[in-house]
Design an enzyme around this catalytic site. Structure first.
Site, PDB file in Angstrom:
ATOM      1  N   LYS A  73       0.845  -1.204   0.000  1.00 58.07           N
ATOM      2  CA  LYS A  73       0.000   0.000   0.000  1.00 58.07           C
ATOM      3  C   LYS A  73       0.881   1.256   0.000  1.00 58.07           C
ATOM      4  CE  LYS A  73      -3.848  -2.457   2.053  1.00 58.07           C
ATOM      5  NZ  LYS A  73      -4.655  -2.849   3.207  1.00 58.07           N
TER       6      LYS A  73
ATOM      7  N   ASP B 289     -11.349   2.384   3.257  1.00 58.13           N
ATOM      8  CA  ASP B 289     -11.603   0.939   3.142  1.00 58.13           C
ATOM      9  C   ASP B 289     -13.089   0.654   2.869  1.00 58.13           C
ATOM     10  OD1 ASP B 289      -9.542  -0.956   3.322  1.00 58.13           O
ATOM     11  OD2 ASP B 289      -9.254  -0.582   5.469  1.00 58.13           O
TER      12      ASP B 289
ATOM     13  N   GLN C 172      -5.085  -1.604   9.286  1.00 51.69           N
ATOM     14  CA  GLN C 172      -4.919  -2.948   8.710  1.00 51.69           C
ATOM     15  C   GLN C 172      -5.520  -4.001   9.637  1.00 51.69           C
ATOM     16  OE1 GLN C 172      -3.773  -3.475   5.646  1.00 51.69           O
ATOM     17  NE2 GLN C 172      -3.921  -5.681   5.783  1.00 51.69           N
TER      18      GLN C 172
HETATM   19  N1  GUN Z   1      -6.885  -7.081   5.796  1.00 51.24           N
HETATM   20  C1  GUN Z   1      -7.130  -7.872   4.719  1.00 51.24           C
HETATM   21  N2  GUN Z   1      -7.726  -7.144   3.742  1.00 51.24           N
HETATM   22  C2  GUN Z   1      -7.856  -5.892   4.205  1.00 51.24           C
HETATM   23  C3  GUN Z   1      -8.379  -4.691   3.644  1.00 51.24           C
HETATM   24  O1  GUN Z   1      -8.881  -4.616   2.511  1.00 51.24           O
HETATM   25  N3  GUN Z   1      -8.315  -3.596   4.447  1.00 51.24           N
HETATM   26  C4  GUN Z   1      -7.790  -3.635   5.694  1.00 51.24           C
HETATM   27  N4  GUN Z   1      -7.788  -2.522   6.400  1.00 51.24           N
HETATM   28  N5  GUN Z   1      -7.297  -4.719   6.235  1.00 51.24           N
HETATM   29  C5  GUN Z   1      -7.333  -5.836   5.485  1.00 51.24           C
END
Ligand code: GUN
Length: 284
Positions: free
Chosen positions: A52, A119, A96
């Site tokens: 990211k 998200d 996350q």
């Molecule tokens: N953990 C696995 N996929 C995601 C996601 O799309 N966003 C976040 N914040 N955590 C994750």
């Protein structure tokens, strides 16, 4: 012969489009900043967070990384989220998941300001998706719609079957396919006669979280198959929820793992961040 839906290529196209948009926004004096919070050092999460940050750098978005220790308390995390909510220099906040067990994930998600929830997990954004108003949409299903559209797959009028009903993928996927005028069926662990239903699918989205769960016996000849899973098989090779070797010859188009849905999630996170800076958090 089946078409391979190339998520790596399509995500690159999207990132390049966004990069141009960000350059233009910067020309108007707008800066974009994403705060990424990771609690603990789960290796898979570290890889996702690293990717990211890399995508932000590529597109021209500033990323603020918060790496908090495993033993962080819920209150400490909530305080940080609230501080970032109040910070005008931060457009997007991403915590996350998964979080360590002493922290209530739901509480943290609902504390993120909806207008910074890139998200798309906050109830307000999920509700907006359901009623068809503006809001952030969860990145993986949003990416799947882009994969289908940019591969020339017609959704309107088609029978779309989603296996999985998670808040992150299955449920928003169903709502987005419905918004695109698909006829949608959602299957899950309690579904009876699963194969009978999946064999009616023109578009089959598989998000079950089990390696190679879907083989040729689940697939109607000529279906489009989208694989959301990512696992390591018995030979430590990456594989999806779909047994690609068995399923692909029966599909008209299929996503590979890796290089299918995975790269799209990050591209759409970037899309949501750019939307946040444009203050037009619309859904495509
Ligand atoms: N953990 C696995 N996929 C995601 C996601 O799309 N966003 C976040 N914040 N955590 C994750």
């Amino acid at each position: 012969m089946y078409q391979i839906i190339d998520g790596k290529k399509i995500s690159q196209e999207i990132k390049d489009e966004l990069r141009e948009k960000v350059t233009a926004l910067k020309g108007q004096g707008k800066q974009i900043c994403l705060a990424v919070i990771q609690v603990g050092s789960d290796p898979a999460s570290s890889v996702y967070v690293g990717n990211k940050k890399k995508a932000c750098a590529y597109i021209g978005i500033e990323s603020l990384a918060y790496e908090l220790p495993e033993e962080t308390t819920e209150q400490e995390l909530l305080d940080l989220v609230q501080k970032l909510n109040a910070d005008d220099g931060v457009n997007g906040i991403l915590v996350q998941l998964p979080l360590p067990k002493q922290i209530n994930e739901e509480k943290v998600i609902q504390t993120i300001a909806p207008e910074k929830d890139v998200d798309g997990f906050h109830e307000k954004n999920v509700g907006a998706l359901c009623v068809g108003s503006k809001g952030y949409v969860s990145c993986t299903p949003l990416g799947i719609i882009q994969l289908l559209k940019r591969s020339g797959v017609e959704i309107a009028g088609k029978h779309c079957v989603v296996i999985g009903r998670s808040n992150i993928v299955g449920k928003p996927m169903a709502m987005l396919l419905l918004r695109e005028n698909g006829t949608v069926t959602v299957c899950h662990s309690r579904t009876q006669n699963l194969k009978e239903i999946t064999r009616q699918a023109d578009i089959l989205v598989v998000a079950v979280g089990k390696p190679k769960f879907v083989d040729d016996s689940f697939i109607k000849e000529g279906a489009v198959v989208i694989d959301v899973g990512i696992h390591r098989d018995e030979n430590n090779k990456l594989c999806g929820d779909v047994d690609f070797e068995k399923a692909a010859p029966h599909a008209s188009a299929i996503t590979p793992v890796p290089g299918g849905v995975g790269p799209m999630t990050i591209a759409m996170l970037m899309y949501n961040c750019v939307s946040s800076a444009e203050q037009e958090d619309q859904v495509q």
